[in-house]
Enzyme design. Structure first.
Site, PDB file in Angstrom:
ATOM      1  N   ASP A   1     126.533 124.201 129.700  1.00  0.00           N
ATOM      2  CA  ASP A   1     125.965 123.172 130.576  1.00  0.00           C
ATOM      3  C   ASP A   1     127.084 122.257 131.095  1.00  0.00           C
ATOM      4  O   ASP A   1     126.841 121.362 131.908  1.00  0.00           O
ATOM      5  CB  ASP A   1     124.830 122.393 129.893  1.00  0.00           C
ATOM      6  N   SER A   2     128.326 122.530 130.668  1.00  0.00           N
ATOM      7  CA  SER A   2     129.488 121.862 131.270  1.00  0.00           C
ATOM      8  C   SER A   2     129.568 122.194 132.758  1.00  0.00           C
ATOM      9  O   SER A   2     130.338 121.568 133.489  1.00  0.00           O
ATOM     10  CB  SER A   2     130.777 122.284 130.562  1.00  0.00           C
TER      11      SER A   2
ATOM     12  N   ASP B   1     123.562 128.431 127.546  1.00  0.00           N
ATOM     13  CA  ASP B   1     123.618 127.143 126.852  1.00  0.00           C
ATOM     14  C   ASP B   1     122.350 126.361 127.167  1.00  0.00           C
ATOM     15  O   ASP B   1     122.064 126.086 128.336  1.00  0.00           O
ATOM     16  CB  ASP B   1     124.851 126.389 127.368  1.00  0.00           C
TER      17      ASP B   1
ATOM     18  N   LYS C   1     122.871 129.198 122.924  1.00  0.00           N
ATOM     19  CA  LYS C   1     123.515 128.189 122.075  1.00  0.00           C
ATOM     20  C   LYS C   1     122.748 126.894 122.230  1.00  0.00           C
ATOM     21  O   LYS C   1     122.281 126.582 123.331  1.00  0.00           O
ATOM     22  CB  LYS C   1     124.973 127.994 122.511  1.00  0.00           C
TER      23      LYS C   1
ATOM     24  N   GLU D   1     122.689 122.596 120.705  1.00  0.00           N
ATOM     25  CA  GLU D   1     123.447 121.578 119.982  1.00  0.00           C
ATOM     26  C   GLU D   1     122.628 120.972 118.856  1.00  0.00           C
ATOM     27  O   GLU D   1     121.417 120.799 118.987  1.00  0.00           O
ATOM     28  CB  GLU D   1     123.867 120.454 120.954  1.00  0.00           C
TER      29      GLU D   1
ATOM     30  N   GLU E   1     132.822 121.705 117.439  1.00  0.00           N
ATOM     31  CA  GLU E   1     133.595 121.056 118.507  1.00  0.00           C
ATOM     32  C   GLU E   1     134.272 119.781 118.000  1.00  0.00           C
ATOM     33  O   GLU E   1     133.612 118.921 117.391  1.00  0.00           O
ATOM     34  CB  GLU E   1     132.664 120.726 119.695  1.00  0.00           C
TER      35      GLU E   1
END
Ligand code: KIV
Length: 285
Positions: free
Chosen positions: A47-48, A86, A116, A118, A185
């Site tokens: 999502d960056s 993501d 993925k 978070e 991270e």
């Protein structure tokens, strides 16, 4: 690693054999092609993309629909690479049902190999629900940009013993949930290396030191395309911003000076047709 697409069991074997896993983000078709040609083991459609592609200030505004479109393009560009979708903010926070529905969208609409998401202990029920639906899950702990407000900004985590304990507990909880891999991270190597040794699932690092089972970087940082800020953990391998800006500047100069287009860039008339055209044009004189 050749053209054979690697799957989770290959990554587990690589961990056991001490072979490092290579992982990079991609958001579009050509970059995915380059990554596959370079022999990348995995691609993350992060999502960056919010910052790297759309120019948002953070990943917060990114939607499921945007992620799906970019995953589709990457899938087409890298058909033989393990592609990870993501889950953006809002796609899994509200309920297990939301999480499952959106994880399935990634697989069904974009053909990704895994998703993925978070969070550590607090997302265990989401991870289990997605796994129950048959989707491969990669956990993401340490600095989790979607909840940067809660963790004091975009800051490295686990730098005090107390904070390290929280990261370690999250890692254990992720493995116990059944997730197939874990991304850490911005965490000190002292902490991540302990986690990588203790866990039997592959532990990947983005800014978590050399002792993890593999490394992830954001492609726009790696190739020098995103220049707004550069985290400490980034190694820049190219300066695409400079190369592209110089090329565009040269084009502007060439057009303005008449150097472009040259004769070699023109489609000339077929032999004999020019004379006929000249005759035809006489009626307009
Ligand atoms: O969106 C992304 O690229 C990520 C990385 C920062 C790990 O989640």
């Amino acid at each position: 690693m050749g053209n054979k697409k690697l799957m989770v069991h290959d990554f587990i074997r690589m961990k056991q054999e001490g072979k490092k896993i290579t992982w990079v983000t991609s958001y579009d078709f050509p970059t995915a092609q380059f990554a596959e040609a370079a022999g990348m083991d995995m691609i993350l459609v992060g999502d960056s993309l919010g910052m790297c592609v759309y120019g948002y200030e953070s990943t917060v505004p990114v939607t499921m629909d945007q992620c799906i479109v970019h995953c589709e393009a990457v899938r087409r560009g890298a058909p033989n690479t393990f592609v990870v979708g993501d889950m953006p903010l809002g796609s899994y926070q509200a309920s297990d049902e939301d999480a499952v529905q959106n994880a399935i969208r990634f697989v069904k609409e974009a053909g990704v190999d895994a998703i993925k998401l978070e969070g550590g202990k607090r997302v265990i029920s989401r991870i289990k629900a997605i796994l129950d639906a048959g989707v491969v899950v990669i956990g993401h702990i340490g600095l989790t940009p979607q909840s940067s407000g809660q963790i004091g900004g975009h800051k490295a985590q686990g730098r005090t013993a107390e904070s390290a304990k929280l990261v370690i507990e999250d890692a254990f909880a992720i493995e116990e949930s059944g997730a197939q891999m874990l991304l850490i991270e911005a965490v000190p190597p002292e902490v991540s290396s302990f986690i990588a040794k203790k866990l039997s699932i592959p532990v990947l690092s983005i800014g978590a030191g050399p002792d993890c089972d593999g490394q992830l970087l954001i492609v726009s940082d790696l190739i020098g395309q995103f220049t707004a800020f550069t985290p400490k953990f980034v190694k820049r391998y190219a300066n695409v911003a400079e190369v592209v800006t110089n090329a565009l500047r040269q084009y502007v100069t060439d057009v303005r000076s008449g150097l472009f287009p040259g004769d070699e860039h023109c489609y000339h008339m077929i032999k004999g047709e020019e004379e006929k055209l000249k005759e035809m044009l006489k009626e307009y004189e």
